[in-house]
Design a protein around this motif. Structure first.
Motif, PDB file in Angstrom:
ATOM      1  N   TYR A  54       9.902   4.549  -5.100  1.00 23.92           N
ATOM      2  CA  TYR A  54       8.547   5.019  -4.795  1.00 23.92           C
ATOM      3  C   TYR A  54       8.480   6.550  -4.720  1.00 23.92           C
ATOM      4  CZ  TYR A  54       6.518   0.372  -3.943  1.00 23.92           C
ATOM      5  OH  TYR A  54       6.020  -0.908  -4.082  1.00 23.92           O
ATOM      6  N   ILE A  91      -3.491  -3.796   2.779  1.00 23.47           N
ATOM      7  CA  ILE A  91      -3.314  -2.842   1.672  1.00 23.47           C
ATOM      8  C   ILE A  91      -1.835  -2.485   1.492  1.00 23.47           C
ATOM      9  CG2 ILE A  91      -3.744  -0.763   3.047  1.00 23.47           C
ATOM     10  CD1 ILE A  91      -5.231   0.382   0.581  1.00 23.47           C
ATOM     11  N   GLU A  92      -1.059  -2.501   2.571  1.00 18.34           N
ATOM     12  CA  GLU A  92       0.376  -2.221   2.462  1.00 18.34           C
ATOM     13  C   GLU A  92       1.139  -3.502   2.095  1.00 18.34           C
ATOM     14  OE1 GLU A  92       3.155   0.280   5.154  1.00 18.34           O
ATOM     15  OE2 GLU A  92       3.129  -1.743   5.986  1.00 18.34           O
ATOM     16  N   ARG A 106       2.579  11.210  -0.242  1.00 13.13           N
ATOM     17  CA  ARG A 106       1.421  10.464   0.256  1.00 13.13           C
ATOM     18  C   ARG A 106       1.631  10.096   1.727  1.00 13.13           C
ATOM     19  NH1 ARG A 106      -0.521   7.782  -4.549  1.00 13.13           N
ATOM     20  NH2 ARG A 106      -2.301   6.912  -3.417  1.00 13.13           N
ATOM     21  N   ASN A 147       0.927  -6.156   0.415  1.00 11.66           N
ATOM     22  CA  ASN A 147       0.051  -6.754  -0.594  1.00 11.66           C
ATOM     23  C   ASN A 147       0.819  -7.599  -1.623  1.00 11.66           C
ATOM     24  OD1 ASN A 147       1.184  -4.664  -1.989  1.00 11.66           O
ATOM     25  ND2 ASN A 147      -0.727  -3.578  -2.430  1.00 11.66           N
ATOM     26  N   HIS A 181       5.363   8.622  -4.852  1.00 10.38           N
ATOM     27  CA  HIS A 181       4.428   8.614  -3.717  1.00 10.38           C
ATOM     28  C   HIS A 181       4.932   9.433  -2.521  1.00 10.38           C
ATOM     29  CE1 HIS A 181       1.829   5.716  -5.551  1.00 10.38           C
ATOM     30  NE2 HIS A 181       2.693   4.740  -5.538  1.00 10.38           N
ATOM     31  N   ARG A 202      -1.213  -6.565 -14.178  1.00  9.84           N
ATOM     32  CA  ARG A 202      -2.107  -5.841 -13.261  1.00  9.84           C
ATOM     33  C   ARG A 202      -3.351  -6.675 -12.965  1.00  9.84           C
ATOM     34  NH1 ARG A 202      -0.162  -1.493 -10.461  1.00  9.84           N
ATOM     35  NH2 ARG A 202      -2.344  -0.978 -10.141  1.00  9.84           N
ATOM     36  N   THR A 214      -5.181  -3.066  -5.345  1.00 13.50           N
ATOM     37  CA  THR A 214      -4.197  -2.690  -4.321  1.00 13.50           C
ATOM     38  C   THR A 214      -4.615  -3.201  -2.942  1.00 13.50           C
ATOM     39  OG1 THR A 214      -3.830  -0.669  -5.585  1.00 13.50           O
ATOM     40  CG2 THR A 214      -2.938  -0.725  -3.343  1.00 13.50           C
ATOM     41  N   PHE A 228       1.204   7.448   3.340  1.00  9.40           N
ATOM     42  CA  PHE A 228       1.722   6.108   3.618  1.00  9.40           C
ATOM     43  C   PHE A 228       3.181   5.921   3.197  1.00  9.40           C
ATOM     44  CE2 PHE A 228      -0.588   5.883  -0.484  1.00  9.40           C
ATOM     45  CZ  PHE A 228       0.412   5.410  -1.324  1.00  9.40           C
ATOM     46  N   ARG A 258      -3.174 -10.980  -5.088  1.00  6.76           N
ATOM     47  CA  ARG A 258      -3.436 -10.238  -3.843  1.00  6.76           C
ATOM     48  C   ARG A 258      -4.601 -10.837  -3.065  1.00  6.76           C
ATOM     49  NH1 ARG A 258      -2.060  -4.248  -6.331  1.00  6.76           N
ATOM     50  NH2 ARG A 258       0.069  -4.107  -5.552  1.00  6.76           N
ATOM     51  N   LEU A 288       5.577   2.697   3.864  1.00  4.23           N
ATOM     52  CA  LEU A 288       5.802   1.857   2.678  1.00  4.23           C
ATOM     53  C   LEU A 288       7.297   1.591   2.489  1.00  4.23           C
ATOM     54  CD1 LEU A 288       4.831   0.446   0.083  1.00  4.23           C
ATOM     55  CD2 LEU A 288       4.831   2.691  -1.049  1.00  4.23           C
ATOM     56  N   LYS A 347       7.097  -8.807  -2.848  1.00  7.41           N
ATOM     57  CA  LYS A 347       7.393  -7.941  -1.696  1.00  7.41           C
ATOM     58  C   LYS A 347       7.784  -8.750  -0.446  1.00  7.41           C
ATOM     59  CE  LYS A 347       4.447  -4.110  -3.270  1.00  7.41           C
ATOM     60  NZ  LYS A 347       3.363  -3.173  -2.893  1.00  7.41           N
TER      61      LYS A 347
HETATM   62  N1  UDP Z   1      -0.076   1.536  -0.203  1.00  5.25           N
HETATM   63  C1  UDP Z   1      -0.301   1.665   1.152  1.00  5.25           C
HETATM   64  N2  UDP Z   1      -1.432   2.332   1.564  1.00  5.25           N
HETATM   65  C2  UDP Z   1      -2.325   2.864   0.686  1.00  5.25           C
HETATM   66  C3  UDP Z   1      -2.091   2.735  -0.689  1.00  5.25           C
HETATM   67  C4  UDP Z   1      -0.944   2.059  -1.100  1.00  5.25           C
HETATM   68  O1  UDP Z   1       0.479   1.206   1.979  1.00  5.25           O
HETATM   69  O2  UDP Z   1      -3.322   3.457   1.124  1.00  5.25           O
HETATM   70  C5  UDP Z   1       1.140   0.814  -0.656  1.00  5.25           C
HETATM   71  C6  UDP Z   1       0.841  -0.580  -1.226  1.00  5.25           C
HETATM   72  O3  UDP Z   1       1.920  -1.456  -0.872  1.00  5.25           O
HETATM   73  C7  UDP Z   1       0.812  -0.308  -2.717  1.00  5.25           C
HETATM   74  C8  UDP Z   1       1.906   0.750  -2.863  1.00  5.25           C
HETATM   75  O4  UDP Z   1       1.751   1.562  -1.698  1.00  5.25           O
HETATM   76  O5  UDP Z   1       1.046  -1.479  -3.478  1.00  5.25           O
HETATM   77  C9  UDP Z   1       1.810   1.615  -4.087  1.00  5.25           C
HETATM   78  O6  UDP Z   1       0.513   2.165  -4.169  1.00  5.25           O
HETATM   79  P1  UDP Z   1      -0.273   2.255  -5.553  1.00  5.25           P
HETATM   80  O7  UDP Z   1      -1.453   3.144  -5.326  1.00  5.25           O
HETATM   81  O8  UDP Z   1       0.677   2.609  -6.649  1.00  5.25           O
HETATM   82  O9  UDP Z   1      -0.845   0.756  -5.754  1.00  5.25           O
HETATM   83  P2  UDP Z   1      -0.436  -0.462  -6.723  1.00  5.25           P
HETATM   84  O10 UDP Z   1      -0.075   0.126  -8.065  1.00  5.25           O
HETATM   85  O11 UDP Z   1       0.731  -1.172  -6.071  1.00  5.25           O
HETATM   86  O12 UDP Z   1      -1.651  -1.334  -6.776  1.00  5.25           O
END
Ligand code: UDP
Length: 140
Positions: free
Chosen positions: A51, A111-112, A57, A114, A54, A87, A93, A59, A104, A63, A11
């Motif tokens: 995305y 969290i964003e 959502r 990451n 999402h 994973r 995350t 965020f 990570r 994002l 990223k």
């Molecule tokens: N994300 C975010 N805030 C949150 C959860 C997720 O900004 O509360 C972002 C973060 O970059 C994450 C992506 O959205 O990697 C996709 O979220 P997902 O839950 O699919 O997590 P991942 O599979 O990447 O661990």
């Protein structure tokens, strides 16, 4: 165990800090082989499409802005149990919850921001790989 392919993104927070090599080394150490790789500037349309799952959502908009804030490296990774293995080496995350030694935990800023994306299932891996790569661009 089956040989699988999964999809990864390094990223913008990571490319900005010149961590492409360090992250790729972690993936390789985990037994994953980079069978396709391309550095790109994602468009807003690509990020929104990628995305799309999402989009409801809270965020989502942030994002998308983050994912187009700089270059990313899109990759196809191959190996035994590649989806789960990736994973595992990525970590949780939220980097605050990630295990020591994971990408990570070592590199993520928040969290964003990451540092990496990784497909969460074999089915999604196939969809995500096809989103960015033509079959002939993947050389196993
Ligand atoms: N994300 C975010 N805030 C949150 C959860 C997720 O900004 O509360 C972002 C973060 O970059 C994450 C992506 O959205 O990697 C996709 O979220 P997902 O839950 O699919 O997590 P991942 O599979 O990447 O661990």
């Amino acid at each position: 165990m089956a040989t699988e392919r999964t999809f990864s993104i390094i990223k913008p927070d990571a490319t900005r800090r010149n961590l492409t090599g360090a992250i790729t080394a972690k993936l390789e150490e985990a037994g994953l082989r980079v069978v396709a790789s391309r550095r790109i500037q994602m468009t807003k349309e690509q990020a929104e499409g990628f995305y799309g799952v999402h989009k409801e959502r809270p965020f989502f908009n942030d994002l998308v802005s983050f994912m187009i804030s700089g270059p990313v490296v899109v990759q196809v990774l191959e190996g035994e149990n590649a989806v789960a293995r990736n994973r595992e080496v990525m970590g949780a995350t939220n980097p605050a919850n990630a295990e020591p030694g994971t990408i990570r935990k070592e590199f993520a800023e928040s969290i964003e921001a990451n540092s990496v994306h990784g497909s969460d299932s074999l089915e999604n891996a196939a969809i995500e790989i096809a989103f960015f790569f033509k079959p002939e661009e993947i050389v196993g």
